[in-house]
Design a protein around this motif. Structure first.
Motif, PDB file in Angstrom:
ATOM      1  N   GLY A   1       0.825  -1.208   0.000  1.00  0.00           N
ATOM      2  CA  GLY A   1       0.000   0.000   0.000  1.00  0.00           C
ATOM      3  C   GLY A   1       0.858   1.257   0.000  1.00  0.00           C
ATOM      4  N   LEU A   2       1.907   1.267   0.823  1.00  0.00           N
ATOM      5  CA  LEU A   2       2.759   2.461   0.906  1.00  0.00           C
ATOM      6  C   LEU A   2       3.593   2.631  -0.369  1.00  0.00           C
ATOM      7  CD1 LEU A   2       3.799   2.143   4.664  1.00  0.00           C
ATOM      8  CD2 LEU A   2       2.322   3.906   3.669  1.00  0.00           C
ATOM      9  N   ALA A   3       4.074   1.514  -0.941  1.00  0.00           N
ATOM     10  CA  ALA A   3       4.833   1.616  -2.205  1.00  0.00           C
ATOM     11  C   ALA A   3       3.933   2.182  -3.301  1.00  0.00           C
ATOM     12  CB  ALA A   3       5.372   0.244  -2.609  1.00  0.00           C
ATOM     13  N   CYS A   4       2.665   1.795  -3.261  1.00  0.00           N
ATOM     14  CA  CYS A   4       1.705   2.311  -4.249  1.00  0.00           C
ATOM     15  C   CYS A   4       1.530   3.819  -4.044  1.00  0.00           C
ATOM     16  CB  CYS A   4       0.377   1.567  -4.077  1.00  0.00           C
ATOM     17  SG  CYS A   4      -0.858   2.026  -5.279  1.00  0.00           S
ATOM     18  N   ALA A   5       1.353   4.222  -2.780  1.00  0.00           N
ATOM     19  CA  ALA A   5       1.147   5.654  -2.493  1.00  0.00           C
ATOM     20  C   ALA A   5       2.345   6.480  -2.938  1.00  0.00           C
ATOM     21  CB  ALA A   5       0.901   5.837  -0.994  1.00  0.00           C
TER      22      ALA A   5
ATOM     23  N   GLY B   1     -12.517  -4.312 -12.472  1.00  0.00           N
ATOM     24  CA  GLY B   1     -13.042  -2.950 -12.609  1.00  0.00           C
ATOM     25  C   GLY B   1     -12.001  -1.964 -12.121  1.00  0.00           C
ATOM     26  N   ASN B   2     -12.372  -1.119 -11.191  1.00  0.00           N
ATOM     27  CA  ASN B   2     -11.429  -0.126 -10.671  1.00  0.00           C
ATOM     28  C   ASN B   2     -10.869  -0.523  -9.304  1.00  0.00           C
ATOM     29  OD1 ASN B   2     -11.444   1.462 -12.913  1.00  0.00           O
ATOM     30  ND2 ASN B   2     -13.192   2.696 -12.216  1.00  0.00           N
ATOM     31  N   THR B   3     -10.907  -1.829  -9.011  1.00  0.00           N
ATOM     32  CA  THR B   3     -10.299  -2.341  -7.774  1.00  0.00           C
ATOM     33  C   THR B   3      -9.022  -3.088  -8.127  1.00  0.00           C
ATOM     34  OG1 THR B   3     -12.501  -2.610  -6.823  1.00  0.00           O
ATOM     35  CG2 THR B   3     -10.699  -3.806  -5.751  1.00  0.00           C
ATOM     36  N   PHE B   4      -7.930  -2.695  -7.470  1.00  0.00           N
ATOM     37  CA  PHE B   4      -6.627  -3.350  -7.695  1.00  0.00           C
ATOM     38  C   PHE B   4      -6.280  -4.158  -6.452  1.00  0.00           C
ATOM     39  CE2 PHE B   4      -4.933  -1.098 -11.458  1.00  0.00           C
ATOM     40  CZ  PHE B   4      -5.910  -0.116 -11.583  1.00  0.00           C
ATOM     41  N   TYR B   5      -5.829  -5.382  -6.621  1.00  0.00           N
ATOM     42  CA  TYR B   5      -5.393  -6.224  -5.503  1.00  0.00           C
ATOM     43  C   TYR B   5      -3.871  -6.246  -5.527  1.00  0.00           C
ATOM     44  CZ  TYR B   5     -10.242  -7.666  -5.759  1.00  0.00           C
ATOM     45  OH  TYR B   5     -11.617  -7.649  -5.788  1.00  0.00           O
ATOM     46  N   VAL B   6      -3.253  -5.832  -4.413  1.00  0.00           N
ATOM     47  CA  VAL B   6      -1.784  -5.771  -4.378  1.00  0.00           C
ATOM     48  C   VAL B   6      -1.250  -6.516  -3.151  1.00  0.00           C
ATOM     49  CG1 VAL B   6      -1.720  -3.554  -5.622  1.00  0.00           C
ATOM     50  CG2 VAL B   6      -1.709  -3.554  -3.130  1.00  0.00           C
ATOM     51  N   GLY B   7       0.050  -6.806  -3.155  1.00  0.00           N
ATOM     52  CA  GLY B   7       0.678  -7.492  -2.022  1.00  0.00           C
ATOM     53  C   GLY B   7       0.037  -8.846  -1.770  1.00  0.00           C
ATOM     54  N   ASN B   8      -0.009  -9.236  -0.507  1.00  0.00           N
ATOM     55  CA  ASN B   8      -0.586 -10.540  -0.169  1.00  0.00           C
ATOM     56  C   ASN B   8      -2.067 -10.625  -0.509  1.00  0.00           C
ATOM     57  OD1 ASN B   8       1.886 -11.173   0.825  1.00  0.00           O
ATOM     58  ND2 ASN B   8       1.269 -11.358   2.957  1.00  0.00           N
TER      59      ASN B   8
ATOM     60  N   GLY C   1       7.826 -12.747   0.391  1.00  0.00           N
ATOM     61  CA  GLY C   1       6.909 -11.956  -0.418  1.00  0.00           C
ATOM     62  C   GLY C   1       7.152 -10.457  -0.372  1.00  0.00           C
ATOM     63  N   GLN C   2       8.184 -10.021   0.336  1.00  0.00           N
ATOM     64  CA  GLN C   2       8.352  -8.571   0.496  1.00  0.00           C
ATOM     65  C   GLN C   2       8.595  -7.865  -0.835  1.00  0.00           C
ATOM     66  OE1 GLN C   2      10.213  -7.293   4.447  1.00  0.00           O
ATOM     67  NE2 GLN C   2      11.643  -8.784   3.651  1.00  0.00           N
ATOM     68  N   TYR C   3       9.560  -8.372  -1.592  1.00  0.00           N
ATOM     69  CA  TYR C   3       9.920  -7.678  -2.831  1.00  0.00           C
ATOM     70  C   TYR C   3       8.753  -7.672  -3.844  1.00  0.00           C
ATOM     71  CZ  TYR C   3      12.416  -6.542  -7.108  1.00  0.00           C
ATOM     72  OH  TYR C   3      12.784  -5.978  -8.293  1.00  0.00           O
ATOM     73  N   PRO C   4       8.138  -8.848  -4.110  1.00  0.00           N
ATOM     74  CA  PRO C   4       6.990  -8.797  -5.031  1.00  0.00           C
ATOM     75  C   PRO C   4       5.831  -7.965  -4.499  1.00  0.00           C
ATOM     76  CG  PRO C   4       7.353 -11.054  -4.225  1.00  0.00           C
ATOM     77  CD  PRO C   4       8.510 -10.233  -3.767  1.00  0.00           C
ATOM     78  N   SER C   5       5.677  -7.881  -3.175  1.00  0.00           N
ATOM     79  CA  SER C   5       4.588  -7.033  -2.626  1.00  0.00           C
ATOM     80  C   SER C   5       4.839  -5.575  -2.973  1.00  0.00           C
ATOM     81  CB  SER C   5       4.512  -7.162  -1.104  1.00  0.00           C
ATOM     82  OG  SER C   5       4.125  -8.455  -0.757  1.00  0.00           O
ATOM     83  N   ILE C   6       6.072  -5.144  -2.745  1.00  0.00           N
ATOM     84  CA  ILE C   6       6.412  -3.742  -3.048  1.00  0.00           C
ATOM     85  C   ILE C   6       6.222  -3.482  -4.545  1.00  0.00           C
ATOM     86  CG2 ILE C   6       8.303  -2.046  -3.060  1.00  0.00           C
ATOM     87  CD1 ILE C   6       9.351  -3.466  -0.489  1.00  0.00           C
ATOM     88  N   LEU C   7       6.729  -4.423  -5.358  1.00  0.00           N
ATOM     89  CA  LEU C   7       6.584  -4.258  -6.824  1.00  0.00           C
ATOM     90  C   LEU C   7       5.123  -4.140  -7.227  1.00  0.00           C
ATOM     91  CD1 LEU C   7       8.853  -6.680  -8.886  1.00  0.00           C
ATOM     92  CD2 LEU C   7       9.073  -4.216  -8.555  1.00  0.00           C
TER      93      LEU C   7
ATOM     94  N   LYS D   1       2.419 -10.399 -14.577  1.00  0.00           N
ATOM     95  CA  LYS D   1       2.509 -11.777 -15.092  1.00  0.00           C
ATOM     96  C   LYS D   1       3.724 -12.541 -14.562  1.00  0.00           C
ATOM     97  CE  LYS D   1      -0.537 -11.777 -19.036  1.00  0.00           C
ATOM     98  NZ  LYS D   1      -0.706 -11.519 -20.461  1.00  0.00           N
ATOM     99  N   PRO D   2       4.934 -11.933 -14.555  1.00  0.00           N
ATOM    100  CA  PRO D   2       6.080 -12.688 -14.028  1.00  0.00           C
ATOM    101  C   PRO D   2       5.914 -13.041 -12.542  1.00  0.00           C
ATOM    102  CG  PRO D   2       6.825 -10.742 -15.239  1.00  0.00           C
ATOM    103  CD  PRO D   2       5.334 -10.639 -15.124  1.00  0.00           C
ATOM    104  N   VAL D   3       5.279 -12.151 -11.780  1.00  0.00           N
ATOM    105  CA  VAL D   3       5.081 -12.438 -10.350  1.00  0.00           C
ATOM    106  C   VAL D   3       4.102 -13.606 -10.195  1.00  0.00           C
ATOM    107  CG1 VAL D   3       4.239 -11.503  -8.152  1.00  0.00           C
ATOM    108  CG2 VAL D   3       5.625 -10.073  -9.650  1.00  0.00           C
ATOM    109  N   ARG D   4       3.057 -13.602 -11.002  1.00  0.00           N
ATOM    110  CA  ARG D   4       2.099 -14.714 -10.958  1.00  0.00           C
ATOM    111  C   ARG D   4       2.793 -16.022 -11.308  1.00  0.00           C
ATOM    112  NH1 ARG D   4      -3.123 -13.491 -10.727  1.00  0.00           N
ATOM    113  NH2 ARG D   4      -3.754 -15.430 -11.696  1.00  0.00           N
ATOM    114  N   GLN D   5       3.679 -15.959 -12.319  1.00  0.00           N
ATOM    115  CA  GLN D   5       4.405 -17.176 -12.709  1.00  0.00           C
ATOM    116  C   GLN D   5       5.326 -17.637 -11.583  1.00  0.00           C
ATOM    117  OE1 GLN D   5       3.860 -19.019 -15.662  1.00  0.00           O
ATOM    118  NE2 GLN D   5       4.892 -20.411 -14.248  1.00  0.00           N
ATOM    119  N   SER D   6       5.973 -16.675 -10.920  1.00  0.00           N
ATOM    120  CA  SER D   6       6.842 -17.032  -9.784  1.00  0.00           C
ATOM    121  C   SER D   6       6.033 -17.714  -8.692  1.00  0.00           C
ATOM    122  CB  SER D   6       7.474 -15.795  -9.152  1.00  0.00           C
ATOM    123  OG  SER D   6       8.278 -15.145 -10.052  1.00  0.00           O
ATOM    124  N   TYR D   7       4.814 -17.234  -8.470  1.00  0.00           N
ATOM    125  CA  TYR D   7       3.956 -17.848  -7.444  1.00  0.00           C
ATOM    126  C   TYR D   7       3.706 -19.316  -7.808  1.00  0.00           C
ATOM    127  CZ  TYR D   7       0.011 -19.105  -4.599  1.00  0.00           C
ATOM    128  OH  TYR D   7      -0.805 -19.784  -3.715  1.00  0.00           O
TER     129      TYR D   7
END
Ligand SMILES: Cc1cc2nc3c(=O)[nH]c(=O)nc-3n(C[C@H](O)[C@H](O)[C@H](O)COP(=O)(O)OP(=O)(O)OC[C@H]3O[C@@H](n4cnc5c(N)ncnc54)[C@H](O)[C@@H]3O)c2cc1C
Length: 364
Positions: free
Chosen positions: A12-16, A255-262, A274-280, A300-306
Motif C-alpha cells: 500500500g505504501l509503495a503504491c502511495a 473494474g477499478n479495484t486493484f489487488y496488491v501485495g498478499n 513476499g516482500q519484494y513482489p509485494s512492493i513491486l 505476469k512474471p510475479v504470478r508465474q513465480s507464485y
C-alpha cells in the motif's frame, strides 16, 4: 481520479509513494493505530528468490525511487537438515525488520509518503468503493479477494516466533529443515543486531499436521537452538500466527479495484517470501493508475513465480528427512555456490520445470 488505498503496509505504501511521484494524491486507510502496528519480526530479501534481480534494494532505488535501508547484508547462510549441513557464502541478500519498530520497512516507507493516512480505520471496501473512483486493496491477506470470489487458496501456514537475546553475527542467517522438528515446514534465525535475533518455526496446515501442537514443536526447536548455539537465549517478545492463508487472485484487477501485495498473492508458497513482489505490485498498480503501464501485464512474471514456488512447496511436502538430507548435501559446495551466485539462473523456475511433470502439475 480519487484513489483510496486500504492498508498501510509494504504494498500500500509503495503504491502511495509511486502515485505521489506521478502527481496523484491517494488517501490511505489503515486498520492499525500506526504503521507497523503488529509484532516485530526479522525477514530477509534473498537474491536467489528474486531472479533476474540480483540486488532488490538497489533495484528499488534505481528503478523506482523507493529507498529502503536493510538491517544487514547476508554474507553467510547455514542450512541444516536432520543429518546434513550446507554453508553458502557470498553476497546473498539482506535482512530487515518488520512491524512496530522505527527502522522497520513499513516505517521507512511511511517516511517517504506524504499522503494522508487514516489510522484505526473501520472503513469497508464497499464504503471506499462508494466514495472513491479507484480502490487499491493492500490489506496483507486474501480475505477480501476471497469475499469477491477472486482468490485461489492453495495452503495455509501456522507460524510461531520470538525475539531472543544473545550474541549473533548480523551477517549470518540460519535455517533448519528437519521434519522431526517442523513437519513439512522449516525454522529460521534472522538477526536484528549482534545482540538480538528473531527465531521462528513455520508449518503448513496439512492434514498430516492435524494432531501436531505448534507450541510443543516450538519448545523443542527453542531448546535445540540453545544447545546448537551454546547460549541461553532469553525471550523478550513472541508472536504466533494461526492458519495464515496463501493463495493468488484470479484477476489482479477487477473494474477499478486493484489487488496488491498478499491481497493479490505475492507471498510465495515455497518458504513464505513476499516482500519484494509485494512492493513491486504496489508500484505496478500505481503505474496503471497513472496510465504508465498495464497492471495485469506487469504482474505476469510475479504470478508465474507464485506458481513455480507452489511446485516447490508441493515437492517439499513429498520429501522425507532422508530426501531433505540429500537436498542439503547437494547444496554444499560447487552446486550450492553456482545456484546462489549465478545471476542468470533462476533456481525456483528451473526446479519447478523439472518437478512439475513428476508432481503431475500443469503449467499455468
Ligand atoms: C512471520 C512472517 C515472516 C515472513 N518472512 C518473510 C521473509 O523473510 N522474506 C520475505 O520476503 N517475506 C516474508 N514474509 C512475507 C511478507 O511479510 C509479506 O509478503 C508482505 O509483508 C506483504 O505485504 P503487504 O503489503 O501485502 O501486507 P502488509 O505489509 O502486512 O500490510 C498490510 C496492512 O494492511 C493493514 N490492514 C489489514 N486489514 C485492513 C483493513 N481491513 N483496513 C485497513 N487496513 C488493513 C494491516 O494492518 C497492515 O498494515 C513473511 C510473512 C510473515 C507473516
Amino acid at each position: 481520479m480519487k484513489v483510496a488505498i486500504m492498508g498501510a503496509g509494504l504494498s500500500g505504501l509503495a503504491c502511495a509513494i509511486t502515485l505521489e511521484k506521478n502527481g496523484i494524491s491517494p488517501t490511505i486507510y489503515e486498520k492499525g493505530s500506526r504503521v507497523g502496528d503488529r509484532f516485530v519480526n526479522g525477514e530477509v530479501l534473498l537474491d536467489i528468490l528474486n531472479r533476474p534481480i540480483d540486488d532488490c534494494i538497489a533495484d528499488l532505488s534505481n528503478r523506482y525511487g523507493i529507498y529502503l535501508k536493510p538491517t544487514s547484508t547476508i554474507q553467510s547462510m547455514e542450512l541444516f537438515s536432520k543429518n546434513e549441513k550446507a554453508k553458502i557464502e557470498g553476497h546473498l541478500g539482506f535482512t530487515n525488520i518488520r512491524g512496530r519498530n522505527q527502522d522497520s520497512f513499513e516505517s521507512q516507507l511511511e517516511r517517504q509518503t506524504k499522503s494522508t493516512i487514516h489510522f484505526n480505520s473501520e472503513y469497508t471496501f464497499e464504503q471506499l468503493r462508494t466514495e472513491y473512483t479507484h480502490v487499491v486493496m493492500a490489506t496483507g491477506d486474501g480475505a477480501y479477494a476471497s469475499e469477491h470470489k477472486n482468490f485461489k487458496e492453495d495452503l495455509s501456514v501456522s507460524i510461531k516466533g520470538a525475539t531472543v537475546e544473545g550474541t549473533f553475527d548480523p551477517n549470518r542467517v540460519m535455517a533448519w529443515i528437519d521434519y522431526d522438528v517442523s513437519p513439512y515446514g522449516y525454522c529460521y534465525l534472522i538477526p536484528y543486531s549482534e545482540k538480538e535475533t528473531n527465531v521462528s518455526l513455520a508449518i503448513p496446515d496439512l492434514p498430516e499436521n492435524a494432531d501436531v501442537n505448534i507450541s510443543d514443536l516450538w519448545d523443542r526447536f527453542y531448546s535445540n537452538i540453545q544447545s546448537q548455539l551454546k547460549q541461553e537465549l532469553p525471550i523478550t517478545d513472541r508472536f504466533q500466527i494461526t492458519r495464515y492463508p496463501m493463495g493468488i487472485c484470479l484477476s489482479p484487477r477487477i473494474g477499478n479495484t486493484f489487488y496488491v501485495g498478499n491481497c493479490l498473492g505475492t507471498m510465495m508458497p515455497f518458504m513464505g517470501f513476499g516482500q519484494y513482489p509485494s512492493i513491486l505490485s504496489g508500484i505496478y498498480a500505481a503505474y496503471d493508475l497513472c496510465g504508465i503501464d498495464n497492471y495485469e501485464e506487469l504482474m505476469k512474471p510475479v504470478r508465474q513465480s507464485y506458481e513455480n514456488s507452489l511446485v516447490l512447496r508441493r515437492s517439499l511436502e513429498k520429501l522425507s528427512n532422508e530426501g531433505l538430507d540429500r537436498m542439503i548435501r547437494s547444496l554444499q559446495g560447487y552446486l550450492g555456490e553456482k545456484l546462489f551466485q549465478t545471476k542468470s539462473i533462476d533456481p525456483v523456475k528451473l526446479a519447478s520445470y523439472v518437478l512439475r511433470p513428476v508432481l503431475n502439475m500443469t503449467k499455468e
